[in-house]
Enzyme design. Structure first.
Site, PDB file in Angstrom:
ATOM      1  N   HIS A   7      63.972 -55.904 -44.893  1.00 35.29           N
ATOM      2  CA  HIS A   7      62.564 -55.873 -45.299  1.00 35.29           C
ATOM      3  C   HIS A   7      62.350 -56.741 -46.536  1.00 35.29           C
ATOM      4  O   HIS A   7      63.319 -57.152 -47.177  1.00 35.29           O
ATOM      5  CB  HIS A   7      62.095 -54.434 -45.592  1.00 35.29           C
ATOM      6  CG  HIS A   7      62.768 -53.759 -46.752  1.00 35.29           C
ATOM      7  ND1 HIS A   7      63.941 -53.046 -46.637  1.00 35.29           N
ATOM      8  CD2 HIS A   7      62.437 -53.686 -48.071  1.00 35.29           C
ATOM      9  CE1 HIS A   7      64.283 -52.559 -47.821  1.00 35.29           C
ATOM     10  NE2 HIS A   7      63.387 -52.936 -48.713  1.00 35.29           N
ATOM     11  N   GLU A  65      57.576 -53.734 -47.317  1.00 34.85           N
ATOM     12  CA  GLU A  65      57.488 -52.620 -48.258  1.00 34.85           C
ATOM     13  C   GLU A  65      56.497 -53.016 -49.345  1.00 34.85           C
ATOM     14  O   GLU A  65      56.561 -54.125 -49.871  1.00 34.85           O
ATOM     15  CB  GLU A  65      58.872 -52.350 -48.882  1.00 34.85           C
ATOM     16  CG  GLU A  65      58.879 -51.235 -49.917  1.00 34.85           C
ATOM     17  CD  GLU A  65      60.270 -50.988 -50.519  1.00 34.85           C
ATOM     18  OE1 GLU A  65      61.172 -51.819 -50.304  1.00 34.85           O
ATOM     19  OE2 GLU A  65      60.434 -49.965 -51.206  1.00 34.85           O
TER      20      GLU A  65
HETATM   21 CO    CO Z   1      63.185 -51.933 -50.583  1.00 31.36          CO
END
Ligand code: CO
Length: 140
Positions: free
Chosen positions: A80, A131
């Protein structure tokens, strides 16, 4: 609008092996200690770079959400990217208003930096798990 890139999350079957690679091959000297986040099912270790961080994540426990990723990517890989936002609830509501799916029912969790985070589904983010994390107040 999103703020600075806080870190890139990299899943690994072995944080110890990854730390050796960043230290011995890439020459990184500032690497934190590995620590557990049992409620997230991950071990975490930060590799500190001049302008950002690599967040190494290794499965913690049988229920770890990382097992599926490592089954598909046995050597590990980019998991991510994390961008800072000034207000996590405003960011969550903005994502929802724009039709982007926020994981965990939209409920922020406390991330590895001790501030609330949300994850936005890769299907709405060009294939990248995103995120969003509230900018730490004391950092920088
Ligand atoms: Co992270």
């Amino acid at each position: 609008m999103i703020g600075r890139l806080n870190h890139v999350g990299v899943a690994t079957p072995s944080i110890a092996d990854s730390v050796r690679m960043y230290r011995d091959v890439l020459g990184v000297t500032d690497i934190g200690e590995k620590f557990a986040m049992p409620e997230q099912g991950v071990w975490v270790c930060f590799v500190n770079l001049p302008n950002s961080q690599i967040e190494l994540i290794e499965p913690y426990g049988e229920a770890s959400p990382i097992h599926g990723f490592l089954a598909k990517n046995p050597k590990g890989g980019q998991h991510h990217v994390c961008f800072e936002v000034p207000d996590i609830i405003a960011a969550r509501d903005d994502m929802a208003a724009k039709g982007a799916a926020v994981l965990n029912g939209g409920t922020p969790r406390i991330g590895a930096h001790g501030v609330p985070v949300i994850f936005v589904h890769p299907k709405d983010m060009g294939g990248v798990l995103v995120e969003l994390m509230e900018t730490p107040k004391a950092a920088h």
